[in-house]
Design an enzyme around this catalytic site. Sequence first.
Site, mmCIF file in Angstrom:
data_model
loop_
_atom_site.group_PDB
_atom_site.id
_atom_site.type_symbol
_atom_site.label_atom_id
_atom_site.label_comp_id
_atom_site.label_asym_id
_atom_site.label_seq_id
_atom_site.Cartn_x
_atom_site.Cartn_y
_atom_site.Cartn_z
ATOM 1 N N TYR A 152 0.842 -1.208 0.000
ATOM 2 C CA TYR A 152 0.000 0.000 0.000
ATOM 3 C C TYR A 152 0.877 1.259 0.000
ATOM 4 O O TYR A 152 0.648 2.192 -0.781
ATOM 5 C CB TYR A 152 -0.903 -0.042 1.229
ATOM 6 C CG TYR A 152 -1.975 1.012 1.277
ATOM 7 C CD1 TYR A 152 -3.015 1.033 0.352
ATOM 8 C CD2 TYR A 152 -1.975 1.986 2.274
ATOM 9 C CE1 TYR A 152 -4.014 2.001 0.411
ATOM 10 C CE2 TYR A 152 -2.974 2.948 2.346
ATOM 11 C CZ TYR A 152 -3.985 2.954 1.418
ATOM 12 O OH TYR A 152 -4.980 3.912 1.484
HETATM 13 P P1 NDP Z 1 -14.018 2.701 0.270
HETATM 14 O O1 NDP Z 1 -13.554 1.300 0.141
HETATM 15 O O2 NDP Z 1 -14.952 3.056 1.367
HETATM 16 O O3 NDP Z 1 -14.640 3.177 -1.122
HETATM 17 C C1 NDP Z 1 -13.938 2.894 -2.298
HETATM 18 C C2 NDP Z 1 -14.615 3.516 -3.482
HETATM 19 O O4 NDP Z 1 -13.813 3.248 -4.621
HETATM 20 C C3 NDP Z 1 -15.973 2.932 -3.773
HETATM 21 O O5 NDP Z 1 -16.775 3.936 -4.341
HETATM 22 C C4 NDP Z 1 -15.672 1.838 -4.795
HETATM 23 O O6 NDP Z 1 -16.772 1.589 -5.638
HETATM 24 C C5 NDP Z 1 -14.550 2.482 -5.577
HETATM 25 N N1 NDP Z 1 -13.612 1.543 -6.184
HETATM 26 C C6 NDP Z 1 -12.972 0.505 -5.603
HETATM 27 N N2 NDP Z 1 -12.190 -0.128 -6.501
HETATM 28 C C7 NDP Z 1 -12.353 0.547 -7.680
HETATM 29 C C8 NDP Z 1 -11.815 0.376 -8.973
HETATM 30 N N3 NDP Z 1 -10.990 -0.630 -9.270
HETATM 31 N N4 NDP Z 1 -12.204 1.246 -9.941
HETATM 32 C C9 NDP Z 1 -13.082 2.245 -9.674
HETATM 33 N N5 NDP Z 1 -13.628 2.440 -8.468
HETATM 34 C C10 NDP Z 1 -13.258 1.600 -7.472
HETATM 35 O O7 NDP Z 1 -12.677 3.560 0.385
HETATM 36 P P2 NDP Z 1 -12.362 4.963 1.091
HETATM 37 O O8 NDP Z 1 -13.404 5.945 0.817
HETATM 38 O O9 NDP Z 1 -11.955 4.674 2.497
HETATM 39 O O10 NDP Z 1 -11.001 5.345 0.339
HETATM 40 C C11 NDP Z 1 -10.959 6.260 -0.733
HETATM 41 C C12 NDP Z 1 -9.501 6.601 -1.012
HETATM 42 O O11 NDP Z 1 -8.909 7.134 0.172
HETATM 43 C C13 NDP Z 1 -8.635 5.398 -1.403
HETATM 44 O O12 NDP Z 1 -7.722 5.789 -2.402
HETATM 45 C C14 NDP Z 1 -7.919 5.050 -0.111
HETATM 46 O O13 NDP Z 1 -6.713 4.384 -0.364
HETATM 47 C C15 NDP Z 1 -7.721 6.422 0.484
HETATM 48 N N6 NDP Z 1 -7.503 6.457 1.920
HETATM 49 C C16 NDP Z 1 -8.470 6.019 2.799
HETATM 50 C C17 NDP Z 1 -8.244 6.069 4.161
HETATM 51 C C18 NDP Z 1 -9.231 5.603 5.164
HETATM 52 O O14 NDP Z 1 -8.860 5.515 6.368
HETATM 53 N N7 NDP Z 1 -10.476 5.302 4.797
HETATM 54 C C19 NDP Z 1 -6.958 6.580 4.703
HETATM 55 C C20 NDP Z 1 -6.033 7.026 3.696
HETATM 56 C C21 NDP Z 1 -6.308 6.962 2.365
HETATM 57 P P3 NDP Z 1 -17.501 0.138 -5.766
HETATM 58 O O15 NDP Z 1 -17.821 -0.314 -4.376
HETATM 59 O O16 NDP Z 1 -18.722 0.359 -6.610
HETATM 60 O O17 NDP Z 1 -16.542 -0.750 -6.455
#
Ligand code: NDP
Length: 243
Positions: A152
């Site tokens: 990651y």
């Molecule tokens: P979630 O898992 O809650 O949501 C992920 C979102 O991304 C969903 O809308 C999902 O849609 C979509 N998604 C997943 N895989 C794909 C793909 N291959 N192509 C297109 N869309 C995709 O994640 P978060 O909101 O927690 O995270 C969002 C970002 O923030 C990420 O980049 C994560 O690494 C980063 N982040 C999060 C942290 C946290 O503590 N939550 C901390 C630091 C960074 P669907 O379900 O329809 O596939």
Amino acid sequence: MNGTVALVTGGSRGIGAATAVRLAREGADVALTYVRDKDAADDVAGRIRALGRRALALRADSADADEASAAVERAAEGLGELDVLVNNAGVGLLGPIESLSLADIDRVLAVNVRGVFLASRAAAARMGPGGRIITIGTCMTQRVPGPGGTLYATGKSALVGLTKALARELGERGITANIVHPGPIDTDMNPADGPYAAGQVALTAVGRFGTADEVASAVAYLAGAEAAYVTGAEFSVDGGHAA
Ligand code: NDP
């Protein structure tokens, strides 16, 4: 942001959904991508339309090279030329390095790095002055607090380099590129009542998880006209995790 068009990848849940709605509240028309949950994506699009803005929910897998690029074209065809790209879609996979298969490595880097690169390339080819490329990184690019984060942190750290290089490359065209580093944020990926939550809270200065809206607020600032002189920056929304 009235009259602007934004694309948020991974906008159906979590930080992406909060960002898509926040940008609409600021006046943008918003396209968002998803992979699995069409109902959730349609729900976010409905919330955007309820704010009087146009919305487009696009199924586009960031792990697929063609779909990652095409999402930018499809958003522009549906809503007009893109002003803001938010590279939010990401996957988390933690575990000891020796446990990670080649398929794990390829999958995580395809979504978290290659997809971001390709969407940014497509956006850079089309964006005019005032354009914004905002990427969601992680606090783990600044401080890896324990074992299990090799894959990651590797992928997300690459986005820091991409952001700085984009800032240099696109600055004279009036396009900015910035990266937002969230700390522990309460989402499906990292629930505040999950098994690793207490340890993460202990690593913050403020002693709590953050909310998706708190990250969206930083993205909205970077997307707006007031942030025209902010580029190549790493912007932490991490409750002091890196302090
Ligand atoms: P979630 O898992 O809650 O949501 C992920 C979102 O991304 C969903 O809308 C999902 O849609 C979509 N998604 C997943 N895989 C794909 C793909 N291959 N192509 C297109 N869309 C995709 O994640 P978060 O909101 O927690 O995270 C969002 C970002 O923030 C990420 O980049 C994560 O690494 C980063 N982040 C999060 C942290 C946290 O503590 N939550 C901390 C630091 C960074 P669907 O379900 O329809 O596939």
